[in-house]
Design a protein around this motif. Sequence first.
Motif, short mmCIF file in Angstrom:
data_model
loop_
_atom_site.label_atom_id
_atom_site.label_comp_id
_atom_site.label_asym_id
_atom_site.label_seq_id
_atom_site.Cartn_x
_atom_site.Cartn_y
_atom_site.Cartn_z
N ALA A 108 1.67 -8.52 9.69
CA ALA A 108 2.16 -7.44 8.82
C ALA A 108 1.47 -6.12 9.14
O ALA A 108 2.11 -5.06 9.16
CB ALA A 108 1.96 -7.81 7.35
N CYS A 109 0.17 -6.18 9.43
CA CYS A 109 -0.56 -4.95 9.77
C CYS A 109 -0.08 -4.37 11.09
O CYS A 109 0.07 -3.15 11.23
CB CYS A 109 -2.06 -5.23 9.81
N LEU A 118 -9.29 1.19 2.29
CA LEU A 118 -9.33 0.04 3.18
C LEU A 118 -8.54 -1.08 2.50
O LEU A 118 -8.97 -1.61 1.48
CB LEU A 118 -10.77 -0.38 3.43
N VAL A 119 -7.37 -1.42 3.07
CA VAL A 119 -6.46 -2.39 2.46
C VAL A 119 -6.53 -3.70 3.22
O VAL A 119 -6.41 -3.72 4.45
CB VAL A 119 -5.01 -1.86 2.44
N PHE A 120 -6.68 -4.80 2.49
CA PHE A 120 -6.76 -6.14 3.07
C PHE A 120 -5.46 -6.89 2.78
O PHE A 120 -5.00 -6.92 1.64
CB PHE A 120 -7.95 -6.90 2.51
N VAL A 121 -4.92 -7.54 3.82
CA VAL A 121 -3.62 -8.21 3.73
C VAL A 121 -3.81 -9.68 4.08
O VAL A 121 -4.24 -10.01 5.19
CB VAL A 121 -2.59 -7.55 4.67
N ALA A 167 -4.52 4.85 5.29
CA ALA A 167 -5.50 3.78 5.03
C ALA A 167 -5.83 3.05 6.32
O ALA A 167 -5.02 2.98 7.25
CB ALA A 167 -4.96 2.79 4.00
N HIS A 168 -7.03 2.49 6.36
CA HIS A 168 -7.36 1.45 7.32
C HIS A 168 -6.79 0.15 6.76
O HIS A 168 -6.87 -0.09 5.56
CB HIS A 168 -8.88 1.31 7.46
N ILE A 169 -6.23 -0.69 7.62
CA ILE A 169 -5.66 -1.94 7.14
C ILE A 169 -6.22 -3.11 7.94
O ILE A 169 -6.40 -3.03 9.16
CB ILE A 169 -4.11 -1.93 7.18
N SER A 171 -6.13 2.81 11.06
CA SER A 171 -6.53 1.82 12.05
C SER A 171 -5.99 0.47 11.61
O SER A 171 -5.63 0.27 10.44
CB SER A 171 -8.06 1.76 12.19
N VAL A 172 -5.96 -0.46 12.57
CA VAL A 172 -5.44 -1.80 12.33
C VAL A 172 -6.45 -2.83 12.80
O VAL A 172 -6.93 -2.76 13.93
CB VAL A 172 -4.11 -2.02 13.09
#
Length: 293
Positions: A101-102, A23-26, A90-92, A115-116
């Motif tokens: 960006a996502c 799970l990536v956080f931007v 990844a989920h972002i 997923s976004v």
Amino acid sequence: MGYITASDGVKLYYEEAGSGPLLVFVHEFGGSHWSWEPQLNYFSRRYRCVTFAARGYAPSDIPDDVELYSQARAADDIADVIKGLGESKAHIVGLSMGGFACLHAGLRHPDAILSVVAAGAGYGAEKQLESYFQGVSELVAKNFSEMGAEKFAPTYASGASRVQFQNKDPRGWQLFAERLAKHSSVGAANTMRGVQVRRPSLYDLEAQLAAMQAPTLVIVGDEDDHCLQPGIFLKRTIPRCGLSVFPKTGHTLNLEEPALFNSTVAEFLAQVELNKWDARDPRANPAQIMRTD
């Protein structure tokens, strides 16, 4: 914590916590990797949570060349982070600049995106305000360049969609403002000019968004005025998209309403992982008011 080298050689700093699906956080323009602390604390119990500092934000590299900053590059950096972590998907989750960006990562790297979540994504998208947004963005970049982040941060942090955060959580907002004041003035100006001024309107991407198959959740605050209509547009355009509107809420959604944000995203991810986040039922025809036959 560590560094991942993007495909163009820029080093990106990241931190992680937990184990499980990635799970990536931007982060947004006004934040950095630290902006997601309430989410890492919550989601790391069941996910491998990663937050990274975008290029231009210390301790990531801060290129002097504005041409090394762009909307496409921001999306590619997400894919490079996923790959650099040894993962394929990844989920972002992104806020504002990170939300854009996502969405672009979902378009450019569909095979890598499970997923976004795009929160507070809308500034500059409204066609009637496009040129105005570009002008204001250029002025913000100039202020960061000429005044410096320390002097300009209190003004930026007091915008019309930030005061909601200040009113609800004065300590949290003060920390946000203090951290913003420590941003690189060069990185902030280049990010504003290279990414925000030049990024395309979401409305110009209608055909691509209509073809995007990633499960998507759009979140907006009801007092984040310039994200409301773009949020509805995204809901109506992306096939597997849901829209959540937080009441009496501004732009800094994940910090302003962390419990609501976390529970909303957690429910979305649970449905995605059960393959329950489908496209809209064709019987839910928006042209119909009441069924008569």
